[in-house]
Design a protein around this motif. Sequence first.
Motif, mmCIF file in Angstrom:
data_model
loop_
_atom_site.group_PDB
_atom_site.id
_atom_site.type_symbol
_atom_site.label_atom_id
_atom_site.label_comp_id
_atom_site.label_asym_id
_atom_site.label_seq_id
_atom_site.Cartn_x
_atom_site.Cartn_y
_atom_site.Cartn_z
ATOM 1 N N LYS A 151 0.819 -1.213 0.000
ATOM 2 C CA LYS A 151 0.000 0.000 0.000
ATOM 3 C C LYS A 151 0.853 1.263 0.000
ATOM 4 C CE LYS A 151 -3.903 -0.208 0.300
ATOM 5 N NZ LYS A 151 -4.946 -0.355 -0.756
ATOM 6 N N SER A 152 2.135 1.118 0.354
ATOM 7 C CA SER A 152 3.024 2.286 0.444
ATOM 8 C C SER A 152 3.857 2.498 -0.816
ATOM 9 C CB SER A 152 3.957 2.130 1.652
ATOM 10 O OG SER A 152 3.225 2.010 2.849
ATOM 11 N N ILE A 153 3.718 1.628 -1.808
ATOM 12 C CA ILE A 153 4.487 1.779 -3.044
ATOM 13 C C ILE A 153 4.070 3.073 -3.741
ATOM 14 C CG2 ILE A 153 4.891 0.819 -5.354
ATOM 15 C CD1 ILE A 153 4.579 -1.943 -4.177
ATOM 16 N N PRO A 154 5.002 3.934 -4.066
ATOM 17 C CA PRO A 154 4.649 5.191 -4.738
ATOM 18 C C PRO A 154 3.888 4.944 -6.035
ATOM 19 C CG PRO A 154 6.937 5.224 -4.009
ATOM 20 C CD PRO A 154 6.452 3.823 -3.814
ATOM 21 N N LYS A 155 2.822 5.695 -6.230
ATOM 22 C CA LYS A 155 2.019 5.518 -7.443
ATOM 23 C C LYS A 155 2.824 5.824 -8.700
ATOM 24 C CE LYS A 155 -2.496 6.455 -5.349
ATOM 25 N NZ LYS A 155 -3.717 7.315 -5.369
ATOM 26 N N GLY A 156 3.812 6.701 -8.536
ATOM 27 C CA GLY A 156 4.636 7.046 -9.690
ATOM 28 C C GLY A 156 5.381 5.855 -10.256
ATOM 29 N N ASP A 157 5.816 4.945 -9.364
ATOM 30 C CA ASP A 157 6.520 3.751 -9.824
ATOM 31 C C ASP A 157 5.608 2.868 -10.673
ATOM 32 O OD1 ASP A 157 8.428 4.826 -8.228
ATOM 33 O OD2 ASP A 157 8.710 3.058 -6.954
ATOM 34 N N VAL A 158 4.369 2.701 -10.217
ATOM 35 C CA VAL A 158 3.412 1.873 -10.954
ATOM 36 C C VAL A 158 3.023 2.547 -12.266
ATOM 37 C CG1 VAL A 158 1.165 0.733 -10.847
ATOM 38 C CG2 VAL A 158 2.555 0.929 -8.777
ATOM 39 N N GLU A 159 2.815 3.842 -12.214
ATOM 40 C CA GLU A 159 2.444 4.570 -13.435
ATOM 41 C C GLU A 159 3.569 4.542 -14.462
ATOM 42 O OE1 GLU A 159 1.452 8.390 -11.943
ATOM 43 O OE2 GLU A 159 -0.546 7.791 -11.201
ATOM 44 N N ALA A 161 5.709 2.107 -14.800
ATOM 45 C CA ALA A 161 5.683 0.760 -15.372
ATOM 46 C C ALA A 161 4.576 0.650 -16.419
ATOM 47 C CB ALA A 161 5.485 -0.270 -14.261
ATOM 48 N N ASP A 162 3.420 1.236 -16.119
ATOM 49 C CA ASP A 162 2.315 1.219 -17.079
ATOM 50 C C ASP A 162 2.691 1.964 -18.356
ATOM 51 O OD1 ASP A 162 0.782 -0.226 -15.312
ATOM 52 O OD2 ASP A 162 -0.223 1.539 -14.461
ATOM 53 N N ALA A 163 3.416 3.071 -18.174
ATOM 54 C CA ALA A 163 3.813 3.865 -19.342
ATOM 55 C C ALA A 163 4.750 3.081 -20.257
ATOM 56 C CB ALA A 163 4.479 5.160 -18.882
ATOM 57 N N TYR A 164 5.559 2.189 -19.658
ATOM 58 C CA TYR A 164 6.452 1.353 -20.451
ATOM 59 C C TYR A 164 5.752 0.127 -21.014
ATOM 60 C CZ TYR A 164 10.860 3.759 -19.554
ATOM 61 O OH TYR A 164 11.881 4.672 -19.534
ATOM 62 N N GLY A 165 4.472 -0.012 -20.714
ATOM 63 C CA GLY A 165 3.709 -1.142 -21.225
ATOM 64 C C GLY A 165 3.862 -2.409 -20.408
ATOM 65 N N MET A 166 4.356 -2.277 -19.177
ATOM 66 C CA MET A 166 4.516 -3.445 -18.317
ATOM 67 C C MET A 166 3.228 -3.690 -17.544
ATOM 68 S SD MET A 166 8.344 -2.690 -16.827
ATOM 69 C CE MET A 166 8.356 -4.196 -15.882
ATOM 70 N N THR A 167 2.700 -4.890 -17.673
ATOM 71 C CA THR A 167 1.479 -5.261 -16.963
ATOM 72 C C THR A 167 1.620 -6.672 -16.413
ATOM 73 O OG1 THR A 167 0.479 -6.109 -19.002
ATOM 74 C CG2 THR A 167 0.008 -3.806 -18.434
ATOM 75 N N GLY A 168 0.702 -7.021 -15.504
ATOM 76 C CA GLY A 168 0.639 -8.390 -15.000
ATOM 77 C C GLY A 168 1.897 -8.830 -14.267
ATOM 78 N N LYS A 173 6.908 -8.595 -10.950
ATOM 79 C CA LYS A 173 8.237 -9.148 -10.705
ATOM 80 C C LYS A 173 9.320 -8.083 -10.726
ATOM 81 C CE LYS A 173 10.357 -11.362 -13.961
ATOM 82 N NZ LYS A 173 10.795 -12.357 -14.984
ATOM 83 N N ARG A 174 9.229 -7.109 -11.578
ATOM 84 C CA ARG A 174 10.312 -6.150 -11.767
ATOM 85 C C ARG A 174 10.108 -4.832 -11.018
ATOM 86 N NH1 ARG A 174 12.385 -5.799 -17.863
ATOM 87 N NH2 ARG A 174 14.012 -4.729 -16.668
ATOM 88 N N ILE A 175 8.867 -4.496 -10.708
ATOM 89 C CA ILE A 175 8.604 -3.205 -10.074
ATOM 90 C C ILE A 175 7.980 -3.357 -8.688
ATOM 91 C CG2 ILE A 175 7.426 -0.984 -10.274
ATOM 92 C CD1 ILE A 175 9.606 -1.422 -12.381
#
Length: 279
Positions: A151-159, A161-168, A173-175
């Motif tokens: 719950k504490s993972i910065p949203k910027g990190d996830v966003e 990853a999404d911008a690079y097309g990383m999903t699932g 595994k990487r982020i």
Amino acid sequence: MSCFQTITDYGLRSIGIGKRLLPKTDFTLCEHFTLIGSGMIWNIYFGLIALCTGFLLATLVAVGKNSKHYWIRKPAEWFVFLFRGSPLFIQFFLAYETFVLLPKVGIDINLGFIEITPETRWLTKAWLGATIVLFLNTAAYSGEIFYGALKSIPKGDVEAADAYGMTGWPRFKRIIWPTMLRLAWPAYTNEAIFLFHATTLVYFSGFPAWQQRGDALYYASYFADKTFNPFVPYPILGFYFVLLTLLVISIYGAINKRLNRHLPENQRQKIKYKPQIIR
């Protein structure tokens, strides 16, 4: 008897190697250190097995508790609630009584093409039954720690990853998973330390020691009962656990340094040991 001979005779007694009979009188300091140290093999075994297997289940529990699906999230929440909401000591006794009620000859499992009968009598032994309880307990506590980190993972990190097309799975595994571990590791280190300390409760539980070759507290209690002097064996037992704690802090500190290697020095989380007085 020389100290070297004592170590040869009793150094591995807790796992069935060496003299079978314990010394009866004229206990030496070397016998105290050797036999209590021999019992530490079981404490390390309980903690290590529970820690390694519990880490995997804790990750699944954290992911499940963070899930948006009700039938995945609720079982994870109840699992954490039950094992964090009840004392570990009570869990030992309830588990032992449950395992005793199982048929000793085994339980038939029909897989359709074959029927297997797994043995259940080993569940009442400390080396397996007590380990299962410790495994479930630490998985619940660690799962809650990992969930908080998720719950504490910065949203910027996830966003990003999404911008690079990383999903699932690749994104997890990487982020997500490495970031979760980095954020949770200091608290998880304290859980690992407490788990090794909690292995002393196995001695008080209903699970019998293997061939009466018990853990470190078993031997410390033996010396205290025979000499009526608890001020020698129990400080030795505490000394061994202090050494074990320092070892855990060193190993987990090295892993923590590895997890934070990409961060500037002033932003790296330091591991601080905070003893838990009440659990």
